[in-house]
Design an enzyme around this catalytic site. Structure first.
Site, PDB file in Angstrom:
ATOM      1  N   SER A   8       0.836  -1.204   0.000  1.00 24.96           N
ATOM      2  CA  SER A   8       0.000   0.000   0.000  1.00 24.96           C
ATOM      3  C   SER A   8       0.870   1.253   0.000  1.00 24.96           C
ATOM      4  O   SER A   8       1.617   1.509   0.947  1.00 24.96           O
ATOM      5  CB  SER A   8      -0.909   0.019   1.234  1.00 24.96           C
ATOM      6  OG  SER A   8      -1.484   1.307   1.341  1.00 24.96           O
ATOM      7  N   HIS A  33      -1.078  -1.245  -4.387  1.00 25.98           N
ATOM      8  CA  HIS A  33      -2.349  -0.830  -3.792  1.00 25.98           C
ATOM      9  C   HIS A  33      -2.341   0.670  -3.534  1.00 25.98           C
ATOM     10  O   HIS A  33      -1.400   1.207  -2.950  1.00 25.98           O
ATOM     11  CB  HIS A  33      -2.553  -1.594  -2.483  1.00 25.98           C
ATOM     12  CG  HIS A  33      -3.893  -1.434  -1.851  1.00 25.98           C
ATOM     13  ND1 HIS A  33      -5.023  -2.117  -2.264  1.00 25.98           N
ATOM     14  CD2 HIS A  33      -4.306  -0.649  -0.814  1.00 25.98           C
ATOM     15  CE1 HIS A  33      -6.053  -1.785  -1.501  1.00 25.98           C
ATOM     16  NE2 HIS A  33      -5.653  -0.887  -0.614  1.00 25.98           N
ATOM     17  N   ASP A  35      -4.574   3.802  -2.004  1.00 28.52           N
ATOM     18  CA  ASP A  35      -5.690   4.137  -1.117  1.00 28.52           C
ATOM     19  C   ASP A  35      -6.124   5.580  -1.304  1.00 28.52           C
ATOM     20  O   ASP A  35      -5.399   6.509  -0.955  1.00 28.52           O
ATOM     21  CB  ASP A  35      -5.255   3.944   0.341  1.00 28.52           C
ATOM     22  CG  ASP A  35      -5.124   2.484   0.714  1.00 28.52           C
ATOM     23  OD1 ASP A  35      -6.118   1.744   0.555  1.00 28.52           O
ATOM     24  OD2 ASP A  35      -4.026   2.078   1.153  1.00 28.52           O
ATOM     25  N   MET A  37      -8.717   8.424  -0.154  1.00 27.65           N
ATOM     26  CA  MET A  37      -9.620   8.755   0.960  1.00 27.65           C
ATOM     27  C   MET A  37     -10.100  10.193   0.821  1.00 27.65           C
ATOM     28  O   MET A  37      -9.304  11.085   0.524  1.00 27.65           O
ATOM     29  CB  MET A  37      -8.880   8.633   2.287  1.00 27.65           C
ATOM     30  CG  MET A  37      -8.255   7.279   2.518  1.00 27.65           C
ATOM     31  SD  MET A  37      -7.367   7.260   4.088  1.00 27.65           S
ATOM     32  CE  MET A  37      -6.695   5.606   4.061  1.00 27.65           C
ATOM     33  N   HIS A  66      -8.120   1.500  -4.350  1.00 33.83           N
ATOM     34  CA  HIS A  66      -9.132   1.291  -3.300  1.00 33.83           C
ATOM     35  C   HIS A  66      -9.748   2.639  -2.958  1.00 33.83           C
ATOM     36  O   HIS A  66      -9.103   3.469  -2.309  1.00 33.83           O
ATOM     37  CB  HIS A  66      -8.428   0.661  -2.088  1.00 33.83           C
ATOM     38  CG  HIS A  66      -9.294   0.459  -0.886  1.00 33.83           C
ATOM     39  ND1 HIS A  66      -8.762   0.198   0.365  1.00 33.83           N
ATOM     40  CD2 HIS A  66     -10.647   0.467  -0.734  1.00 33.83           C
ATOM     41  CE1 HIS A  66      -9.745   0.048   1.237  1.00 33.83           C
ATOM     42  NE2 HIS A  66     -10.907   0.222   0.604  1.00 33.83           N
ATOM     43  N   MET A  68     -11.999   4.922  -0.913  1.00 32.14           N
ATOM     44  CA  MET A  68     -12.739   5.102   0.347  1.00 32.14           C
ATOM     45  C   MET A  68     -13.380   6.476   0.267  1.00 32.14           C
ATOM     46  O   MET A  68     -12.940   7.436   0.916  1.00 32.14           O
ATOM     47  CB  MET A  68     -11.773   4.968   1.536  1.00 32.14           C
ATOM     48  CG  MET A  68     -11.339   3.521   1.757  1.00 32.14           C
ATOM     49  SD  MET A  68      -9.833   3.377   2.745  1.00 32.14           S
ATOM     50  CE  MET A  68      -8.617   3.556   1.449  1.00 32.14           C
ATOM     51  N   MET A 137     -12.078  -5.659   4.373  1.00 27.30           N
ATOM     52  CA  MET A 137     -11.285  -4.809   5.273  1.00 27.30           C
ATOM     53  C   MET A 137     -11.101  -5.516   6.608  1.00 27.30           C
ATOM     54  O   MET A 137     -12.077  -5.914   7.254  1.00 27.30           O
ATOM     55  CB  MET A 137     -11.988  -3.458   5.513  1.00 27.30           C
ATOM     56  CG  MET A 137     -11.951  -2.503   4.318  1.00 27.30           C
ATOM     57  SD  MET A 137     -10.310  -2.190   3.648  1.00 27.30           S
ATOM     58  CE  MET A 137      -9.454  -1.518   5.073  1.00 27.30           C
ATOM     59  N   ASP A 175      -7.238  -6.441   3.521  1.00 30.70           N
ATOM     60  CA  ASP A 175      -6.539  -5.167   3.695  1.00 30.70           C
ATOM     61  C   ASP A 175      -6.601  -4.696   5.144  1.00 30.70           C
ATOM     62  O   ASP A 175      -7.679  -4.443   5.672  1.00 30.70           O
ATOM     63  CB  ASP A 175      -7.229  -4.134   2.778  1.00 30.70           C
ATOM     64  CG  ASP A 175      -6.539  -2.787   2.736  1.00 30.70           C
ATOM     65  OD1 ASP A 175      -5.489  -2.608   3.368  1.00 30.70           O
ATOM     66  OD2 ASP A 175      -7.089  -1.891   2.049  1.00 30.70           O
TER      67      ASP A 175
HETATM   68  C1  DX5 Z   1      -6.586   1.518   5.345  1.00 28.74           C
HETATM   69  C2  DX5 Z   1      -6.088   1.228   3.958  1.00 28.74           C
HETATM   70  C3  DX5 Z   1      -5.033   0.205   3.916  1.00 28.74           C
HETATM   71  C4  DX5 Z   1      -3.783   0.556   4.667  1.00 28.74           C
HETATM   72  C5  DX5 Z   1      -3.137  -0.713   5.110  1.00 28.74           C
HETATM   73  O1  DX5 Z   1      -7.723   2.280   5.286  1.00 28.74           O
HETATM   74  O2  DX5 Z   1      -7.147   0.778   3.136  1.00 28.74           O
HETATM   75  O3  DX5 Z   1      -4.725  -0.174   2.582  1.00 28.74           O
HETATM   76  O4  DX5 Z   1      -2.872   1.316   3.912  1.00 28.74           O
HETATM   77  O5  DX5 Z   1      -2.068  -0.390   5.925  1.00 28.74           O
HETATM   78  P1  DX5 Z   1      -1.419  -1.419   6.955  1.00 28.74           P
HETATM   79  O6  DX5 Z   1      -0.914  -2.576   6.148  1.00 28.74           O
HETATM   80  O7  DX5 Z   1      -0.348  -0.608   7.580  1.00 28.74           O
HETATM   81  O8  DX5 Z   1      -2.501  -1.838   7.917  1.00 28.74           O
HETATM   82 ZN    ZN Z   2      -6.608  -0.116   1.117  1.00 30.66          ZN
END
Ligand code: DX5
Ligand code: ZN
Length: 216
Positions: A8, A33, A35, A37, A66, A68, A137, A175
């Site tokens: 990620s 990956h 993320d 947000m 991903h 969010m 998740m 994840d």
């Molecule tokens: C959290 C993200 C994850 C996050 C995972 O909301 O969707 O992808 O980056 O990070 P670790 O592996 O540190 O839990």
């Molecule tokens: Zn993620």
């Protein structure tokens, strides 16, 4: 399906994004990956199109985005056009998952759907035949570096059983809170793809941590 790790980029050093992307590009990780947000669906803001495009320029690897974000239907096509190979949105974020999937496919990407820890696997039944992937998740979305929620293992097994019963080869991605310490049981429960942020970028040797996750 062979085991896959998706580091990620949320845990990368954004001052050295090209360097960190090249590290992943040269590693045993097949996916990257990303993320996204929005500060509304989750209580944190990460990054959007410019960062995705910058990563796309540096690696030909499979970009796993991903989202969010609320109202994913407004943006899914743009993420596909910006270079995502897979666009995953949250079931909890939209009233029209089928419409989101159609827009993602129309834009030429694979489509995934994600559920938060409190959302039951059963809620996926209607949409499961439509998607390529389900992202389970295993922490509350919003932040890297949290602890794996053990109840996620049961959800992965239940989802694998549901997909099998429906005759589907759904890719299962997990994840949150993953590392070489728990990767073995998560793959064993039926996961195909493990996301790892902190475990990879926080390791003294990120590339060997990736190999350790794959062989856990
Ligand atoms: C959290 C993200 C994850 C996050 C995972 O909301 O969707 O992808 O980056 O990070 P670790 O592996 O540190 O839990
Ligand atoms: Zn993620």
């Amino acid at each position: 399906m062979n085991r896959i790790v998706a580091p990620s980029m949320l845990s990368a050093d954004f001052g050295h994004l090209e360097r960190d992307t090249r590290m992943v590009d040269a590693s045993a990780a097949e996916w990257v990956h990303i993320d996204v947000m929005d500060g509304v669906f989750v209580p944190n803001i990460s990054f959007g199109f410019p960062v995705l495009k910058a990563i796309r320029k540096v690696t030909p690897k499979f970009l796993d985005v991903h989202l969010m974000i609320v109202e994913p239907e407004k943006y899914v096509a743009r993420f596909a056009e910006a270079g995502a190979d897979l666009v995953t949105f949250h079931l909890e974020a939209t009233d029209d998952p089928a419409g989101c999937v159609a827009m993602i496919r129309q834009a030429g990407a694979k489509a995934g759907i994600s559920i938060k820890p409190a959302t039951p696997v059963e809620a996926l039944r209607g949409v499961l035949p439509l998607v390529d992937l389900v992202l389970v998740m295993s922490v509350e979305p919003g932040f890297g570096g949290q602890s794996f929620i053990p109840g996620s293992l049961g959800k992965i097994r239940e989802l694998r059983a549901m997909a099998r019963e429906m005759g589907l080869e759904t890719i299962i991605e997990v994840d949150g809170g993953l590392s070489s310490h728990n990767a073995g049981e998560v793959y064993g429960a039926g996961a195909d793809v493990l996301v790892a942020g902190n475990a990879v970028f926080g390791a003294a040797d990120p590339q060997s941590e990736i190999v350790k996750i794959l062989s856990a």
